[in-house]
Motif scaffolding. Structure first.
Motif, PDB file in Angstrom:
ATOM      1  N   GLU A  32       0.918  -1.272   0.200  1.00  0.00           N
ATOM      2  CA  GLU A  32      -0.056  -0.041  -0.178  1.00  0.00           C
ATOM      3  C   GLU A  32       0.967   1.223  -0.092  1.00  0.00           C
ATOM      4  N   ARG A  33       1.846   1.472   0.692  1.00  0.00           N
ATOM      5  CA  ARG A  33       2.778   2.623   0.737  1.00  0.00           C
ATOM      6  C   ARG A  33       3.444   2.641  -0.561  1.00  0.00           C
ATOM      7  N   LEU A  34       4.085   1.488  -1.127  1.00  0.00           N
ATOM      8  CA  LEU A  34       4.691   1.691  -2.288  1.00  0.00           C
ATOM      9  C   LEU A  34       3.897   2.384  -3.466  1.00  0.00           C
ATOM     10  N   THR A  35       2.591   1.832  -3.411  1.00  0.00           N
ATOM     11  CA  THR A  35       1.490   2.157  -4.407  1.00  0.00           C
ATOM     12  C   THR A  35       1.151   3.739  -4.159  1.00  0.00           C
ATOM     13  N   ARG A  36       0.989   4.096  -2.981  1.00  0.00           N
ATOM     14  CA  ARG A  36       0.505   5.419  -2.738  1.00  0.00           C
ATOM     15  C   ARG A  36       1.673   6.391  -2.872  1.00  0.00           C
ATOM     16  N   GLU A  37       3.014   5.767  -2.658  1.00  0.00           N
ATOM     17  CA  GLU A  37       4.080   6.675  -3.121  1.00  0.00           C
ATOM     18  C   GLU A  37       4.252   6.827  -4.478  1.00  0.00           C
ATOM     19  N   GLY A  38       3.679   5.972  -5.525  1.00  0.00           N
ATOM     20  CA  GLY A  38       3.822   5.825  -6.788  1.00  0.00           C
ATOM     21  C   GLY A  38       5.232   5.261  -7.214  1.00  0.00           C
ATOM     22  N   ALA A  39       5.738   4.406  -6.448  1.00  0.00           N
ATOM     23  CA  ALA A  39       7.053   3.857  -6.566  1.00  0.00           C
ATOM     24  C   ALA A  39       7.174   3.009  -8.101  1.00  0.00           C
ATOM     25  N   TYR A  40       6.296   2.591  -8.465  1.00  0.00           N
ATOM     26  CA  TYR A  40       6.209   2.086  -9.815  1.00  0.00           C
ATOM     27  C   TYR A  40       5.281   2.484 -10.806  1.00  0.00           C
ATOM     28  N   THR A  41       5.608   2.715 -12.031  1.00  0.00           N
ATOM     29  CA  THR A  41       4.752   3.386 -13.070  1.00  0.00           C
ATOM     30  C   THR A  41       3.466   2.191 -13.213  1.00  0.00           C
ATOM     31  N   ASP A  42       3.731   1.035 -13.203  1.00  0.00           N
ATOM     32  CA  ASP A  42       2.619  -0.031 -13.347  1.00  0.00           C
ATOM     33  C   ASP A  42       2.263  -0.545 -12.032  1.00  0.00           C
ATOM     34  N   PRO A  43       1.134  -0.938 -11.923  1.00  0.00           N
ATOM     35  CA  PRO A  43       0.377  -1.549 -10.661  1.00  0.00           C
ATOM     36  C   PRO A  43       1.460  -2.696 -10.159  1.00  0.00           C
ATOM     37  N   ILE A  44       1.417  -2.836  -8.821  1.00  0.00           N
ATOM     38  CA  ILE A  44       2.191  -4.267  -8.128  1.00  0.00           C
ATOM     39  C   ILE A  44       1.416  -5.252  -8.384  1.00  0.00           C
ATOM     40  N   VAL A  45       1.858  -6.475  -8.895  1.00  0.00           N
ATOM     41  CA  VAL A  45       0.952  -7.487  -9.011  1.00  0.00           C
ATOM     42  C   VAL A  45       1.436  -8.654  -8.073  1.00  0.00           C
ATOM     43  N   THR A  46       2.380  -8.299  -7.172  1.00  0.00           N
ATOM     44  CA  THR A  46       2.951  -9.324  -6.237  1.00  0.00           C
ATOM     45  C   THR A  46       1.808 -10.037  -5.402  1.00  0.00           C
ATOM     46  N   GLN A  47       1.719 -11.239  -5.536  1.00  0.00           N
ATOM     47  CA  GLN A  47       0.712 -12.171  -4.727  1.00  0.00           C
ATOM     48  C   GLN A  47       0.872 -12.233  -3.378  1.00  0.00           C
ATOM     49  N   VAL A  48       0.195 -12.246  -2.527  1.00  0.00           N
ATOM     50  CA  VAL A  48       0.293 -12.105  -1.174  1.00  0.00           C
ATOM     51  C   VAL A  48      -0.553 -13.416  -0.542  1.00  0.00           C
ATOM     52  N   GLN A  49       0.104 -14.461  -0.179  1.00  0.00           N
ATOM     53  CA  GLN A  49      -0.634 -15.664   0.238  1.00  0.00           C
ATOM     54  C   GLN A  49      -0.203 -16.304   1.461  1.00  0.00           C
ATOM     55  N   PRO A  50      -0.597 -17.125   2.179  1.00  0.00           N
ATOM     56  CA  PRO A  50      -0.100 -18.082   3.241  1.00  0.00           C
ATOM     57  C   PRO A  50       0.582 -19.006   2.839  1.00  0.00           C
ATOM     58  N   LEU A  51       1.649 -19.344   3.738  1.00  0.00           N
ATOM     59  CA  LEU A  51       2.699 -20.288   3.149  1.00  0.00           C
ATOM     60  C   LEU A  51       2.091 -21.754   3.584  1.00  0.00           C
ATOM     61  N   GLU A  52       2.016 -22.459   2.810  1.00  0.00           N
ATOM     62  CA  GLU A  52       1.449 -23.970   3.211  1.00  0.00           C
ATOM     63  C   GLU A  52       2.444 -24.929   3.410  1.00  0.00           C
ATOM     64  N   ALA A  53       3.612 -24.875   2.531  1.00  0.00           N
ATOM     65  CA  ALA A  53       4.602 -25.793   2.564  1.00  0.00           C
ATOM     66  C   ALA A  53       6.047 -25.020   1.894  1.00  0.00           C
ATOM     67  N   PHE A  54       6.828 -25.363   2.291  1.00  0.00           N
ATOM     68  CA  PHE A  54       8.212 -25.114   1.676  1.00  0.00           C
ATOM     69  C   PHE A  54       9.016 -26.351   1.215  1.00  0.00           C
ATOM     70  N   TYR A  55       9.399 -26.507  -0.018  1.00  0.00           N
ATOM     71  CA  TYR A  55      10.184 -27.479  -0.285  1.00  0.00           C
ATOM     72  C   TYR A  55      11.782 -26.909  -0.963  1.00  0.00           C
ATOM     73  N   PRO A  56      12.955 -27.251   0.051  1.00  0.00           N
ATOM     74  CA  PRO A  56      14.122 -26.976  -0.503  1.00  0.00           C
ATOM     75  C   PRO A  56      14.365 -27.636  -1.815  1.00  0.00           C
ATOM     76  N   GLY A  57      15.128 -26.528  -2.529  1.00  0.00           N
ATOM     77  CA  GLY A  57      15.692 -27.182  -3.904  1.00  0.00           C
ATOM     78  C   GLY A  57      16.722 -28.069  -3.804  1.00  0.00           C
ATOM     79  N   GLU A  58      17.033 -28.347  -4.986  1.00  0.00           N
ATOM     80  CA  GLU A  58      18.292 -29.239  -5.223  1.00  0.00           C
ATOM     81  C   GLU A  58      19.616 -28.763  -4.656  1.00  0.00           C
ATOM     82  N   ASP A  59      20.377 -29.586  -4.224  1.00  0.00           N
ATOM     83  CA  ASP A  59      21.456 -29.017  -3.533  1.00  0.00           C
ATOM     84  C   ASP A  59      22.403 -28.223  -4.816  1.00  0.00           C
ATOM     85  N   TYR A  60      22.422 -28.284  -6.059  1.00  0.00           N
ATOM     86  CA  TYR A  60      23.031 -27.622  -7.001  1.00  0.00           C
ATOM     87  C   TYR A  60      22.680 -26.142  -7.123  1.00  0.00           C
ATOM     88  N   HIS A  61      21.506 -26.021  -6.565  1.00  0.00           N
ATOM     89  CA  HIS A  61      20.686 -24.586  -6.538  1.00  0.00           C
ATOM     90  C   HIS A  61      21.048 -23.683  -5.273  1.00  0.00           C
TER      91      HIS A  61
END
Length: 176
Positions: A113-142
């Motif tokens: 909301e602050r970034l939107t109000r400040e006009g930090a970006y020309t286009d709207p922020i599309v970042t999703q905000v959702q609850p974390l249900e599970a995290f899966y670590p990536g492979e070792d080489y990552h």
């Protein structure tokens, strides 16, 4: 100790920046936000698992808070492009904040909301905000990709500019 889970394109980019922040103890590249159990890189890259490439950040909130982690997040990636960061295209590269408690949810919404109000970006922020249900670590080489491959072209062309942005804006918070 606290954790934050964020996705903003390729996890290697976020990992390289967050590993340098004071108060961050560990950064793990992995997958979250999808509907399949135990995803792996090959399945996530199809875009059909629903997972995003993310980093799980273990941090000390007495040194760095969640809001600062989000300020870094919004500095080092483009939160206005859906399912894309630069040449990386697909839902696995979306901008996403996976909150773990009501405080993180409130902070994420307040920062957007602050970034939107400040006009930090020309286009709207599309970042999703959702609850974390599970995290899966990536492979070792990552894991620790930039540390092991800093001279690789991808690291020089894509990750290095993000490190430079972080240095310019948050230099006083980076490890030397």
């Amino acid at each position: 100790m606290a954790t934050a889970t964020l996705g903003g394109g390729c996890f290697w980019c976020l990992e390289a920046v967050y590993q340098r922040l004071n108060g961050v103890n560990q950064v793990t590249s992995g997958y979250a936000g999808g509907q399949t159990d135990n995803p792996h890189y090959r399945s996530v890259t199809t875009g059909r698992t629903g997972h995003a490439e993310v980093v799980r950040i273990d941090y000390d909130p007495s040194v760095i808070d969640f809001e600062t982690l989000l300020n870094v997040f919004f500095t080092i990636h483009d939160p206005t492009t859906a399912d894309r960061q630069g040449a990386d295209i697909g839902p696995q590269y979306r901008s996403i904040i996976l909150w773990e408690d009501e405080d993180q949810l409130a902070t994420a919404n307040a920062v957007i909301e602050r970034l939107t109000r400040e006009g930090a970006y020309t286009d709207p922020i599309v970042t999703q905000v959702q609850p974390l249900e599970a995290f899966y670590p990536g492979e070792d080489y990552h894991q620790d990709y930039y540390r092991h491959n800093a001279s690789a072209p991808y690291c020089q062309m894509v990750i290095m500019p993000k490190l430079e942005k972080a240095e310019a804006r948050f230099g006083d918070r980076l490890r030397r």
